[in-house]
Design a protein around this motif. Structure first.
Motif, mmCIF file in Angstrom:
data_model
loop_
_atom_site.group_PDB
_atom_site.id
_atom_site.type_symbol
_atom_site.label_atom_id
_atom_site.label_comp_id
_atom_site.label_asym_id
_atom_site.label_seq_id
_atom_site.Cartn_x
_atom_site.Cartn_y
_atom_site.Cartn_z
ATOM 1 N N GLY A 61 0.819 -1.211 0.000
ATOM 2 C CA GLY A 61 0.000 0.000 0.000
ATOM 3 C C GLY A 61 0.849 1.255 0.000
ATOM 4 N N LEU A 62 1.891 1.255 0.822
ATOM 5 C CA LEU A 62 2.792 2.407 0.861
ATOM 6 C C LEU A 62 3.482 2.608 -0.485
ATOM 7 C CD1 LEU A 62 4.273 1.963 4.443
ATOM 8 C CD2 LEU A 62 2.655 3.727 3.678
ATOM 9 N N CYS A 63 3.807 1.510 -1.147
ATOM 10 C CA CYS A 63 4.415 1.613 -2.490
ATOM 11 C C CYS A 63 3.432 2.223 -3.488
ATOM 12 C CB CYS A 63 4.886 0.251 -2.977
ATOM 13 S SG CYS A 63 6.404 -0.306 -2.185
ATOM 14 N N TYR A 64 2.168 1.783 -3.453
ATOM 15 C CA TYR A 64 1.170 2.379 -4.343
ATOM 16 C C TYR A 64 1.061 3.877 -4.083
ATOM 17 C CZ TYR A 64 -0.915 -1.825 -6.421
ATOM 18 O OH TYR A 64 -1.130 -2.956 -7.154
ATOM 19 N N GLY A 65 1.097 4.272 -2.827
ATOM 20 C CA GLY A 65 0.902 5.673 -2.490
ATOM 21 C C GLY A 65 2.110 6.558 -2.692
ATOM 22 N N PHE A 66 3.303 6.029 -2.410
ATOM 23 C CA PHE A 66 4.472 6.896 -2.386
ATOM 24 C C PHE A 66 5.594 6.518 -3.349
ATOM 25 C CE2 PHE A 66 2.633 7.429 1.928
ATOM 26 C CZ PHE A 66 2.278 8.767 1.796
ATOM 27 N N ALA A 67 5.566 5.310 -3.909
ATOM 28 C CA ALA A 67 6.657 4.900 -4.807
ATOM 29 C C ALA A 67 6.170 4.027 -5.949
ATOM 30 C CB ALA A 67 7.725 4.174 -4.000
ATOM 31 N N PRO A 68 5.094 4.434 -6.629
ATOM 32 C CA PRO A 68 4.572 3.574 -7.702
ATOM 33 C C PRO A 68 5.548 3.424 -8.868
ATOM 34 C CG PRO A 68 3.487 5.701 -7.766
ATOM 35 C CD PRO A 68 4.328 5.669 -6.509
ATOM 36 N N ASP A 69 6.377 4.429 -9.082
ATOM 37 C CA ASP A 69 7.362 4.334 -10.166
ATOM 38 C C ASP A 69 8.429 3.303 -9.818
ATOM 39 O OD1 ASP A 69 8.122 6.026 -8.071
ATOM 40 O OD2 ASP A 69 9.437 7.233 -9.346
ATOM 41 N N TRP A 70 8.927 3.353 -8.602
ATOM 42 C CA TRP A 70 9.973 2.426 -8.157
ATOM 43 C C TRP A 70 9.442 0.997 -8.042
ATOM 44 C CZ3 TRP A 70 10.102 -0.353 -3.499
ATOM 45 C CH2 TRP A 70 11.280 -1.069 -3.291
ATOM 46 N N ALA A 71 8.279 0.847 -7.416
ATOM 47 C CA ALA A 71 7.770 -0.497 -7.120
ATOM 48 C C ALA A 71 7.092 -1.161 -8.307
ATOM 49 C CB ALA A 71 6.799 -0.429 -5.944
ATOM 50 N N PHE A 72 6.368 -0.378 -9.100
ATOM 51 C CA PHE A 72 5.525 -0.977 -10.124
ATOM 52 C C PHE A 72 5.783 -0.443 -11.531
ATOM 53 C CE2 PHE A 72 2.977 -0.643 -6.146
ATOM 54 C CZ PHE A 72 3.079 -1.970 -5.774
ATOM 55 N N GLY A 73 6.724 0.471 -11.669
ATOM 56 C CA GLY A 73 7.015 1.016 -12.985
ATOM 57 C C GLY A 73 5.951 1.969 -13.500
ATOM 58 N N ILE A 74 5.132 2.519 -12.614
ATOM 59 C CA ILE A 74 4.079 3.456 -13.011
ATOM 60 C C ILE A 74 4.706 4.848 -13.101
ATOM 61 C CG2 ILE A 74 1.883 4.513 -12.350
ATOM 62 C CD1 ILE A 74 1.256 1.861 -10.865
ATOM 63 N N THR A 75 4.754 5.395 -14.308
ATOM 64 C CA THR A 75 5.434 6.674 -14.496
ATOM 65 C C THR A 75 4.486 7.826 -14.811
ATOM 66 O OG1 THR A 75 5.818 6.106 -16.801
ATOM 67 C CG2 THR A 75 7.574 5.571 -15.243
ATOM 68 N N ASP A 76 3.215 7.557 -14.960
ATOM 69 C CA ASP A 76 2.232 8.610 -15.203
ATOM 70 C C ASP A 76 2.206 9.528 -13.981
ATOM 71 O OD1 ASP A 76 0.004 10.221 -15.557
ATOM 72 O OD2 ASP A 76 -1.284 8.594 -16.229
ATOM 73 N N THR A 77 2.342 10.810 -14.212
ATOM 74 C CA THR A 77 2.391 11.749 -13.088
ATOM 75 C C THR A 77 1.137 12.600 -12.980
ATOM 76 O OG1 THR A 77 3.553 13.360 -14.459
ATOM 77 C CG2 THR A 77 4.914 11.884 -13.117
ATOM 78 N N SER A 78 0.054 12.180 -13.598
ATOM 79 C CA SER A 78 -1.168 12.994 -13.553
ATOM 80 C C SER A 78 -1.739 13.016 -12.134
ATOM 81 C CB SER A 78 -2.212 12.446 -14.528
ATOM 82 O OG SER A 78 -2.734 11.221 -14.067
ATOM 83 N N PRO A 79 -2.310 14.145 -11.741
ATOM 84 C CA PRO A 79 -2.935 14.231 -10.411
ATOM 85 C C PRO A 79 -4.047 13.200 -10.225
ATOM 86 C CG PRO A 79 -2.661 16.418 -11.350
ATOM 87 C CD PRO A 79 -2.310 15.426 -12.431
ATOM 88 N N THR A 80 -4.758 12.884 -11.294
ATOM 89 C CA THR A 80 -5.840 11.901 -11.188
ATOM 90 C C THR A 80 -5.298 10.527 -10.820
ATOM 91 O OG1 THR A 80 -7.177 13.117 -12.781
ATOM 92 C CG2 THR A 80 -7.739 10.801 -12.439
ATOM 93 N N LEU A 81 -4.255 10.080 -11.510
ATOM 94 C CA LEU A 81 -3.685 8.778 -11.195
ATOM 95 C C LEU A 81 -3.094 8.786 -9.783
ATOM 96 C CD1 LEU A 81 -3.060 5.877 -11.929
ATOM 97 C CD2 LEU A 81 -0.902 6.676 -12.920
ATOM 98 N N HIS A 82 -2.434 9.859 -9.403
ATOM 99 C CA HIS A 82 -1.879 9.930 -8.051
ATOM 100 C C HIS A 82 -2.988 9.846 -7.000
ATOM 101 C CE1 HIS A 82 2.466 10.508 -8.420
ATOM 102 N NE2 HIS A 82 2.168 10.990 -9.616
ATOM 103 N N SER A 83 -4.128 10.452 -7.282
ATOM 104 C CA SER A 83 -5.260 10.368 -6.362
ATOM 105 C C SER A 83 -5.768 8.935 -6.248
ATOM 106 C CB SER A 83 -6.384 11.289 -6.847
ATOM 107 O OG SER A 83 -7.500 11.184 -6.003
ATOM 108 N N VAL A 84 -5.868 8.258 -7.384
ATOM 109 C CA VAL A 84 -6.306 6.855 -7.384
ATOM 110 C C VAL A 84 -5.325 5.994 -6.592
ATOM 111 C CG1 VAL A 84 -6.641 4.825 -8.853
ATOM 112 C CG2 VAL A 84 -7.634 7.019 -9.514
#
Length: 133
Positions: free
Chosen positions: A27-50
């Motif tokens: 959960g902490l990775c989804y919230g604070f390190a999605p790029d590092w943990a999951f390769g999620i690089t989209d930086t849109s505010p909407t995706l960050h909110s999700v």
């Protein structure tokens, strides 16, 4: 008596211990390190909110599982929620796999682990509660 009771308690709670110890960091990775943990690089505010909402759900469920460890009257509900949480993830990941293709290896590993933890919750319910399957 204390040793046997403690041993039984830790075996009974093992699925909750494993699930919470994996889900809180995830959960902490989804919230604070999605790029590092999951390769999620989209930086849109909407995706960050999700992703922050997913983090909140993960941590809330994991904390409920900890409550189920500490307070035996919540053990059954915590175990059921572990089962539904894990198999809900499995279902969603399989649907995504069919609709969008093979996910990153960490998510394939996740499908296997989540299925096993859900199955373990079923076995624990059979062994330690009045639930029937």
């Amino acid at each position: 008596m204390g040793t046997n009771s403690t041993r039984t308690g830790s075996v009974k709670n093992l699925h909750l211990i494993i699930a919470s110890s994996i889900v809180i960091p995830a959960g902490l990775c989804y919230g604070f390190a999605p790029d590092w943990a999951f390769g999620i690089t989209d930086t849109s505010p909407t995706l960050h909110s999700v992703l922050k909402a997913i983090m909140g759900l993960y941590i809330a469920f994991a904390l409920f599982w900890v409550v189920g460890i500490i307070k035996p009257k919540y053990w059954g509900a915590a175990t059921w929620s572990t089962l539904l949480f894990m198999w809900g993830l499995v279902f969603g990941r399989i649907v995504a796999w069919f609709l969008t293709g093979m996910p990153a290896p960490i998510f394939v590993f996740g499908i296997v682990g989540e299925f096993i933890l859900g199955l373990y919750a079923v076995l624990q319910l059979r062994k330690y509660s009045n639930s029937t399957f």
